[in-house]
Scaffold this active site. Sequence first.
Site, PDB file in Angstrom:
ATOM      1  N   ASP A 242       2.131  -2.128 -10.675  1.00  0.00           N
ATOM      2  CA  ASP A 242       3.429  -2.344 -10.028  1.00  0.00           C
ATOM      3  C   ASP A 242       3.511  -3.858  -9.840  1.00  0.00           C
ATOM      4  O   ASP A 242       3.105  -4.396  -8.819  1.00  0.00           O
ATOM      5  CB  ASP A 242       3.466  -1.584  -8.698  1.00  0.00           C
ATOM      6  CG  ASP A 242       4.828  -1.684  -8.033  1.00  0.00           C
ATOM      7  OD1 ASP A 242       5.826  -1.380  -8.693  1.00  0.00           O
ATOM      8  OD2 ASP A 242       4.876  -2.066  -6.850  1.00  0.00           O
TER       9      ASP A 242
ATOM     10  N   GLY B 181       0.753  -1.248   0.000  1.00  0.00           N
ATOM     11  CA  GLY B 181       0.000   0.000   0.000  1.00  0.00           C
ATOM     12  C   GLY B 181       0.784   1.300   0.000  1.00  0.00           C
ATOM     13  O   GLY B 181       0.187   2.371   0.042  1.00  0.00           O
ATOM     14  N   GLY B 182       2.116   1.238  -0.046  1.00  0.00           N
ATOM     15  CA  GLY B 182       2.892   2.483  -0.112  1.00  0.00           C
ATOM     16  C   GLY B 182       2.485   3.322  -1.326  1.00  0.00           C
ATOM     17  O   GLY B 182       2.271   4.532  -1.220  1.00  0.00           O
TER      18      GLY B 182
ATOM     19  N   ASP C 150      -5.457  -6.497  -4.553  1.00  0.00           N
ATOM     20  CA  ASP C 150      -4.373  -7.464  -4.440  1.00  0.00           C
ATOM     21  C   ASP C 150      -4.979  -8.856  -4.400  1.00  0.00           C
ATOM     22  O   ASP C 150      -6.080  -9.041  -3.879  1.00  0.00           O
ATOM     23  CB  ASP C 150      -3.507  -7.201  -3.206  1.00  0.00           C
ATOM     24  CG  ASP C 150      -2.084  -7.719  -3.424  1.00  0.00           C
ATOM     25  OD1 ASP C 150      -1.231  -6.952  -3.885  1.00  0.00           O
ATOM     26  OD2 ASP C 150      -1.854  -8.926  -3.162  1.00  0.00           O
TER      27      ASP C 150
ATOM     28  N   ASP D  64      -7.956 -11.516  -8.716  1.00  0.00           N
ATOM     29  CA  ASP D  64      -6.897 -11.708  -9.706  1.00  0.00           C
ATOM     30  C   ASP D  64      -6.966 -10.538 -10.687  1.00  0.00           C
ATOM     31  O   ASP D  64      -7.969 -10.368 -11.383  1.00  0.00           O
ATOM     32  CB  ASP D  64      -7.141 -13.042 -10.422  1.00  0.00           C
ATOM     33  CG  ASP D  64      -6.028 -13.382 -11.399  1.00  0.00           C
ATOM     34  OD1 ASP D  64      -5.395 -12.453 -11.942  1.00  0.00           O
ATOM     35  OD2 ASP D  64      -5.807 -14.580 -11.632  1.00  0.00           O
TER      36      ASP D  64
ATOM     37  N   CYS E 284      10.454  -3.835  -9.569  1.00  0.00           N
ATOM     38  CA  CYS E 284      11.708  -3.579  -8.859  1.00  0.00           C
ATOM     39  C   CYS E 284      12.734  -4.630  -9.272  1.00  0.00           C
ATOM     40  O   CYS E 284      13.433  -5.191  -8.446  1.00  0.00           O
ATOM     41  CB  CYS E 284      11.481  -3.561  -7.354  1.00  0.00           C
ATOM     42  SG  CYS E 284      10.642  -5.010  -6.707  1.00  0.00           S
TER      43      CYS E 284
END
Lengths: 303, 167
Positions: free
Chosen positions: A178, A110-111, A130, A157, A231
């Site tokens: 993300d 949640g950032g 999510d 999903d 990332c």
Amino acid sequence: MDALSRYEPIIDDFAAFLDACERPLPTTVRVNPIKATPDRAVEALGEAGVGVERRDWHPGVLEVDTDKPGNTWPYVHGWIHGQEEVSSVPPAVLSPESGDVVWDACAAPGGKTTQLAAEIDDEGLVVANDDNLGRLSALRGNCDRLGVTSAAVTNGDARRTTLDAFPNVDAFDHALVDAPCTCEGTIRKNPDALEGAGASASRNLAALQSDILSRAVELTREGGTVVYSTCTFAPEENEGVVDTVLDEGACRLVEFDTGLDSVEGLTEWDGESYDDSLAEARRYYPHHNDTGGFFTAKLEVTA
Amino acid sequence: MSENVSHQFDRLPATDDDREVAGRPSREAVVDWWVDRFDVPEDTFDGYTLWEKGKGKVWALPYDLDGPVPVEALGLKLLRTRQEHWKPTTDAVQRFGREAEQNVIVLDDERAKRFVAGEEQEVEWDGDWGYLVVAHELAGGVEPIGVGLYTYGDLKSMVPKGHRRDL
């Protein structure tokens, strides 16, 4: 670090890159503008004896000289959120406006969701999804502590998400993907990050990633923006995924600049060539800004 | 009358006269409660739609949706109703309690730390008993920490266990 050796041909000053990957990350927090200005958060951290260094590229990103920013009044009040500096890039690039309806396809913990809520001045709707029920509690906890009112939390999903739960919403104005990834870029905070990484793991994830990104493009209105981020350094999970979705013909890549140092996305890798426009995507390396590694691409929905 | 359905969010009726689910609070009653109890500005919730999920849990969302909405969370939980004394949440008091003018107790630094650690403490308070906004001075302003329950000279911390901190 063996899993990183295959990137030697594409990363400048590879020795500096490896050195940076072995150093711990600076501790950074993001100020939550729903509850406090950066000035007030800096003042309150100062009252707690915590030294702060501001970042030029983003007024809300602060480096703090404590390992435990969670044990301070500004944290208790939801004025700050522990967030890696480069993790603040994708919501800033998406830059939705007040009143927008935004989809955060892979939202926990949640950032970025809370940053998206701040980007819309907490007026509008951030549909934060999510697929992992366990991780949803962290997502909800962070939204609550930061005083976010604009989030709707869903558990599903992302590849099969519909707008059925929101009868008044025809399409999202913007979306953030993300994506779940091999997380190679988090090696500085997670020494186990490279276990299981490698070309085959990356190829296995790429299908999931492109299905989610493709769904985000489908659910976003024409002219809307979709940001794709990971990332990881792996081109298979980054440029390769965006290239697959560009081939479907419903979006195009858009240039952007965050103020952080970055390099262009790749247009070829391991015998594959990608659309020339992938140079508009950005790669963030640990030795450039003293952050984790990241990839971000900005897409405009065209049809 | 319809039933409350536990897995979905339903819009609150505008007034008690519009009520279709027995026991469900109206939007008017919820807004009036915040104004009456804490003297927050009348327009505090103007941009929000209000919702119930589960019996008596009321949520606020800054977006105009029709219901029902079958999701895990929708906006910020404001308070619990359907019990004798309505109880605001810590998160709502932090978000909407800054402009409260009544039933706000401002603790000194040492007491504020004991409060956020979850301690019960004796305090002097000549205002109403019941749920109070508990605040302290921080960075040049008064900032709400959470909800306290005041009775018989004691202030009990309602800060949820997971949010307690030794500062």
